[in-house]
Design a protein around this motif. Sequence first.
Motif, mmCIF file in Angstrom:
data_model
loop_
_atom_site.group_PDB
_atom_site.id
_atom_site.type_symbol
_atom_site.label_atom_id
_atom_site.label_comp_id
_atom_site.label_asym_id
_atom_site.label_seq_id
_atom_site.Cartn_x
_atom_site.Cartn_y
_atom_site.Cartn_z
ATOM 1 N N ARG A 1 6.423 47.608 50.504
ATOM 2 C CA ARG A 1 6.194 48.971 50.027
ATOM 3 C C ARG A 1 7.193 49.942 50.653
ATOM 4 O O ARG A 1 7.780 50.783 49.957
ATOM 5 C CB ARG A 1 4.770 49.417 50.352
ATOM 6 N N ALA A 2 7.404 49.809 51.956
ATOM 7 C CA ALA A 2 8.328 50.709 52.644
ATOM 8 C C ALA A 2 9.751 50.549 52.119
ATOM 9 O O ALA A 2 10.493 51.528 51.970
ATOM 10 C CB ALA A 2 8.279 50.445 54.148
ATOM 11 N N ARG B 1 9.866 52.234 48.720
ATOM 12 C CA ARG B 1 9.805 53.696 48.881
ATOM 13 C C ARG B 1 11.158 54.251 49.283
ATOM 14 O O ARG B 1 11.611 55.274 48.759
ATOM 15 C CB ARG B 1 8.745 54.053 49.925
ATOM 16 N N GLN B 2 11.835 53.562 50.185
ATOM 17 C CA GLN B 2 13.142 54.045 50.636
ATOM 18 C C GLN B 2 14.171 53.929 49.515
ATOM 19 O O GLN B 2 14.987 54.842 49.316
ATOM 20 C CB GLN B 2 13.608 53.249 51.858
ATOM 21 N N ALA C 1 13.610 56.713 47.045
ATOM 22 C CA ALA C 1 14.047 57.986 47.623
ATOM 23 C C ALA C 1 15.562 58.129 47.568
ATOM 24 O O ALA C 1 16.096 59.229 47.365
ATOM 25 C CB ALA C 1 13.551 58.110 49.058
ATOM 26 N N GLU D 1 3.505 51.875 41.944
ATOM 27 C CA GLU D 1 2.871 52.977 42.658
ATOM 28 C C GLU D 1 3.906 53.855 43.352
ATOM 29 O O GLU D 1 3.851 55.089 43.258
ATOM 30 C CB GLU D 1 1.873 52.443 43.681
ATOM 31 N N GLU D 2 4.858 53.249 44.029
ATOM 32 C CA GLU D 2 5.857 54.043 44.748
ATOM 33 C C GLU D 2 6.740 54.836 43.782
ATOM 34 O O GLU D 2 7.098 55.983 44.057
ATOM 35 C CB GLU D 2 6.714 53.145 45.642
ATOM 36 N N CYS D 3 7.076 54.251 42.644
ATOM 37 C CA CYS D 3 7.857 54.985 41.640
ATOM 38 C C CYS D 3 7.074 56.184 41.121
ATOM 39 O O CYS D 3 7.612 57.292 40.996
ATOM 40 C CB CYS D 3 8.234 54.059 40.485
ATOM 41 N N ALA E 1 6.668 59.033 43.686
ATOM 42 C CA ALA E 1 7.933 59.706 43.976
ATOM 43 C C ALA E 1 8.367 60.637 42.848
ATOM 44 O O ALA E 1 9.294 61.433 43.025
ATOM 45 C CB ALA E 1 9.027 58.683 44.247
ATOM 46 N N ASN F 1 -1.467 54.446 38.765
ATOM 47 C CA ASN F 1 -0.545 55.105 39.690
ATOM 48 C C ASN F 1 -0.182 56.515 39.227
ATOM 49 O O ASN F 1 -0.068 57.435 40.048
ATOM 50 C CB ASN F 1 0.714 54.253 39.845
ATOM 51 N N ARG G 1 -0.964 60.302 41.052
ATOM 52 C CA ARG G 1 0.005 61.392 41.189
ATOM 53 C C ARG G 1 -0.517 62.680 40.551
ATOM 54 O O ARG G 1 -0.409 63.762 41.128
ATOM 55 C CB ARG G 1 1.325 61.000 40.533
#
Length: 396
Positions: free
Chosen positions: A13-14, A17-18, A21, A79-81, A84, A252, A256
Amino acid sequence: MDLNFTPEEQAFRAEIRQWVADHLPPDISHKVHNALRLTKDDLQRWARILGQQGWHGWAWPRQFGGPGWNAIQRHLFEEECALAGAPRVVPFGPVMVAPVIMAFGTLEQQRRHLPGIMSGDVWWSQGYSEPGSGSDLASVKTRAERRGDHYLVNGQKTWTTLGQYGDWIFCLVRTDASVKPQAGISFLLIDMKSPGVTVRPIIMLDGEHEVNEVFFDNVEVPLENLVGEENKGWTYAKYLLAHERTNIADVNRAKRELERLKRIAKAEGLLDGAADGGRFRDQVALLEVDIVALEMMVLRVLSAETSGKQSLDVAGLLKIRGSEIQQRYSELLMLAAGPFSTPFIQDAMEAGWQGDHVGAAHCAPLASHYLNYRKTTIYGGSNEVQRNIVAQTVLG
């Protein structure tokens, strides 16, 4: 069943996420977080960024050029997309037709079409619904008659989302009218630049050109564009619809939009302890509980898939609950903003109408989204039909 993420999954996940970003264009993220209009360029730019990484087909196996992620990794990526502010990937290519081509297409079809879908360069549309065939999809009347080395296609499709941008369209067509409806349908891939294809806009209540009618007038389609066997298209259609209905749940994006709802409600003073604010706060809390419950349902499905256990086919359940939640948060967003939610003049909004000088920077265009989301309980198979399917599955 353990619904907690492992350290390896948290590290994944990290990493995602990076990467998001570092690569998500800020102007696109700003539009998504503020519900501003996304252009074709916005959507395709993000698709191509994902494609360069080999992630536009994030659910694809390695053998077809995908990352080969498991179900949990795919969920974390989505989820991360979403959180963000990435646009929702237009699903018709990578999520819907690509799995059908992988499962039932020829090697030549796979080589021809999958690279363009992964790269984001080729825009696909869906040709399922017709003026008289929506939830009763087996009643499609668009005809495809075999003529030597090609099919001759005549008929009409409707509600074709973003079809004005389409390069290719996958269609259900009637190839045998003498058998029961489900048994006479075939699955065709059609180049939308072919002579005889006409796309006409359907302008929606909010003034947007999101959906279209597509007409086929003696369109010649090579026989090699038939996916699988002739008259077996209903099998492929059901396979595709399972992907579509799961995709519609979109927990997801709901997470948001819940955070956006809280921001607007706070700015409008609706989360304080006053009587009116308390009632609205209760509605936000109920929505959050339902979103968490939907997420738990999704995670249960993912857990069963990862462990190799057969789980109940819950595509219909996910579609029902996800679509109802989308309608609820769109309604609460509009109610929170009050009169600032009503304008539909996109040019004025994009020119700064909702700026700080009128105190509505956080609001537009909420009524537009409320009206648009009335469709979610209808498309992909109406929720009434889905409830019947779920009942038959559970009760027999």
